[in-house]
Design a protein around this motif. Sequence first.
Motif, short mmCIF file in Angstrom:
data_model
loop_
_atom_site.label_atom_id
_atom_site.label_comp_id
_atom_site.label_asym_id
_atom_site.label_seq_id
_atom_site.Cartn_x
_atom_site.Cartn_y
_atom_site.Cartn_z
N LYS A 137 0.85 -1.19 0.00
CA LYS A 137 0.00 0.00 0.00
C LYS A 137 0.88 1.23 0.00
CE LYS A 137 -0.66 0.04 5.04
NZ LYS A 137 -1.67 0.00 6.13
N GLN A 138 0.41 2.27 -0.68
CA GLN A 138 1.05 3.58 -0.62
C GLN A 138 0.42 4.30 0.56
OE1 GLN A 138 0.85 5.81 -4.27
NE2 GLN A 138 1.69 7.68 -3.36
N THR A 139 1.25 4.70 1.49
CA THR A 139 0.72 5.19 2.77
C THR A 139 0.20 6.62 2.71
OG1 THR A 139 2.96 5.82 3.45
CG2 THR A 139 2.18 3.64 4.09
N GLY A 140 0.36 7.26 1.57
CA GLY A 140 -0.16 8.62 1.42
C GLY A 140 0.33 9.22 0.13
N GLN A 141 -0.24 10.35 -0.24
CA GLN A 141 0.15 11.02 -1.47
C GLN A 141 1.56 11.61 -1.35
OE1 GLN A 141 0.47 11.33 -4.62
NE2 GLN A 141 -1.74 11.70 -4.99
N PHE A 142 2.21 11.83 -2.47
CA PHE A 142 3.49 12.55 -2.47
C PHE A 142 3.28 13.92 -1.85
CE2 PHE A 142 4.44 9.45 -5.74
CZ PHE A 142 5.81 9.29 -5.68
N LYS A 143 4.17 14.27 -0.91
CA LYS A 143 4.07 15.57 -0.23
C LYS A 143 5.46 16.15 -0.03
CE LYS A 143 -0.20 14.75 2.39
NZ LYS A 143 -0.80 14.73 3.75
N THR A 144 5.51 17.46 0.14
CA THR A 144 6.75 18.13 0.50
C THR A 144 6.92 18.07 2.01
OG1 THR A 144 5.78 20.31 0.86
CG2 THR A 144 6.39 19.73 -1.41
N ALA A 145 8.09 18.50 2.49
CA ALA A 145 8.32 18.56 3.93
C ALA A 145 7.39 19.55 4.61
CB ALA A 145 9.77 18.93 4.21
N ASP A 146 6.82 20.44 3.82
CA ASP A 146 5.85 21.43 4.34
C ASP A 146 4.41 20.97 4.15
OD1 ASP A 146 7.90 23.30 5.08
OD2 ASP A 146 8.11 23.79 2.94
N ASP A 147 4.22 19.69 3.85
CA ASP A 147 2.90 19.06 3.73
C ASP A 147 2.12 19.54 2.50
OD1 ASP A 147 1.38 17.01 4.92
OD2 ASP A 147 -0.03 18.47 5.75
N GLU A 148 2.80 19.98 1.48
CA GLU A 148 2.15 20.36 0.22
C GLU A 148 2.01 19.11 -0.65
OE1 GLU A 148 4.25 24.77 0.23
OE2 GLU A 148 5.32 22.92 -0.30
N GLU A 149 0.81 18.85 -1.12
CA GLU A 149 0.48 17.57 -1.76
C GLU A 149 0.56 17.66 -3.28
OE1 GLU A 149 -3.60 15.07 -1.94
OE2 GLU A 149 -2.71 15.27 0.06
N LEU A 150 1.05 16.57 -3.88
CA LEU A 150 1.08 16.46 -5.33
C LEU A 150 -0.25 15.84 -5.77
CD1 LEU A 150 3.13 17.09 -7.61
CD2 LEU A 150 3.80 14.68 -7.53
N THR A 151 -1.27 16.64 -5.77
CA THR A 151 -2.65 16.18 -5.96
C THR A 151 -2.82 15.44 -7.29
OG1 THR A 151 -3.37 18.14 -4.75
CG2 THR A 151 -5.05 16.94 -5.97
N GLY A 152 -3.47 14.28 -7.20
CA GLY A 152 -3.78 13.51 -8.41
C GLY A 152 -2.66 12.63 -8.92
N ALA A 153 -1.50 12.65 -8.28
CA ALA A 153 -0.40 11.80 -8.73
C ALA A 153 -0.73 10.33 -8.49
CB ALA A 153 0.89 12.18 -8.01
N ALA A 154 -0.33 9.47 -9.42
CA ALA A 154 -0.64 8.04 -9.32
C ALA A 154 0.49 7.21 -9.90
CB ALA A 154 -1.94 7.73 -10.04
N ILE A 155 0.81 6.11 -9.21
CA ILE A 155 1.91 5.22 -9.62
C ILE A 155 1.34 3.94 -10.22
CG2 ILE A 155 3.85 3.84 -8.82
CD1 ILE A 155 4.34 5.91 -6.68
N THR A 156 1.96 3.48 -11.30
CA THR A 156 1.61 2.20 -11.93
C THR A 156 2.87 1.37 -12.11
OG1 THR A 156 -0.22 3.21 -13.14
CG2 THR A 156 0.54 1.08 -13.91
N PHE A 157 2.83 0.13 -11.62
CA PHE A 157 3.91 -0.84 -11.82
C PHE A 157 3.52 -1.73 -13.01
CE2 PHE A 157 4.10 0.46 -7.47
CZ PHE A 157 5.42 0.34 -7.05
N ASN A 158 4.34 -1.77 -14.03
CA ASN A 158 4.07 -2.58 -15.23
C ASN A 158 5.11 -3.68 -15.42
OD1 ASN A 158 1.81 -0.92 -16.33
ND2 ASN A 158 3.40 0.65 -16.53
N ASN A 159 4.78 -4.62 -16.30
CA ASN A 159 5.71 -5.68 -16.72
C ASN A 159 6.20 -6.54 -15.55
OD1 ASN A 159 5.59 -4.61 -19.38
ND2 ASN A 159 7.14 -3.09 -18.83
N GLY A 160 5.33 -6.79 -14.59
CA GLY A 160 5.70 -7.62 -13.46
C GLY A 160 5.91 -9.07 -13.87
#
Length: 249
Positions: A137-160
């Motif tokens: 599980k991804q424990t949360g969205q990408f954020k800066t040290a100042d808690d600014e969020e990279l809204t809508g970002a999504a990771i996909t793992f391919n070719n497993g």
Amino acid sequence: MKKIQYLTIAALTVATLALPITTLAADGGEYTSNGAITFEPNDAPTKPVDPTNPVNPIDPVDPTDPNGPNPGTNGPLSIDYASSLDFGTQKITSTDEVYKAKAQKYLDSTNTEKTGPNFVQVTDNRGVETGWNLQVKQTGQFKTADDEELTGAAITFNNGNVVTASTSAKPAGKTTINLAPNNSLTDVMTATDGQGAGTYLLAWGSDASTGAESIELFVPGATTKYVKQYTTTFNWVLADTPTTADPIQ
């Protein structure tokens, strides 16, 4: 003289034929001895192995932490390693973008640096072949040290693909994994009864080239981006009972 000599020889011949014949017992025989070995579960940590040649142990390089990577969990059922993902330094744009995670760097047994696909590694040294299940599980969205969020970002793992040197039946590995930063678990690799004894990797790609193309980070163009580093974490969870009897896709 000739007559006497002849008679003497004849007498000796008759005497020899009259001797009793003695039979001797044969030497040798057969004997049975035994051999035995008993195995027990192994609690010692298992080193990561080469995702392109899984008989060779390696020392992976953590691109996000010069003091890493974290050690694997203790056995006999263990998570030995999971790659950290580095999506590099990117230009800010206002268009939708897909960024690729760099391939995994590691040192081989001769301390030579090599590159291969990112991977997660599990070892089952319990000696029972009763199955297991790996999730992430991804424990949360990408954020800066100042808690600014990279809204809508999504990771996909391919070719497993599952990589192993073990002769036990292969577990099923998920070919594609779509992660959402909502703290929910997603199946990664599952061994059912009679599978998964030994060490197994789910590698994303088959070599350095495909490995550098297999893990993607989508970032919407509309998302506000600051000139800062954004980070997230992944939690890998290994259970000793498989969640399903069906191969995962």
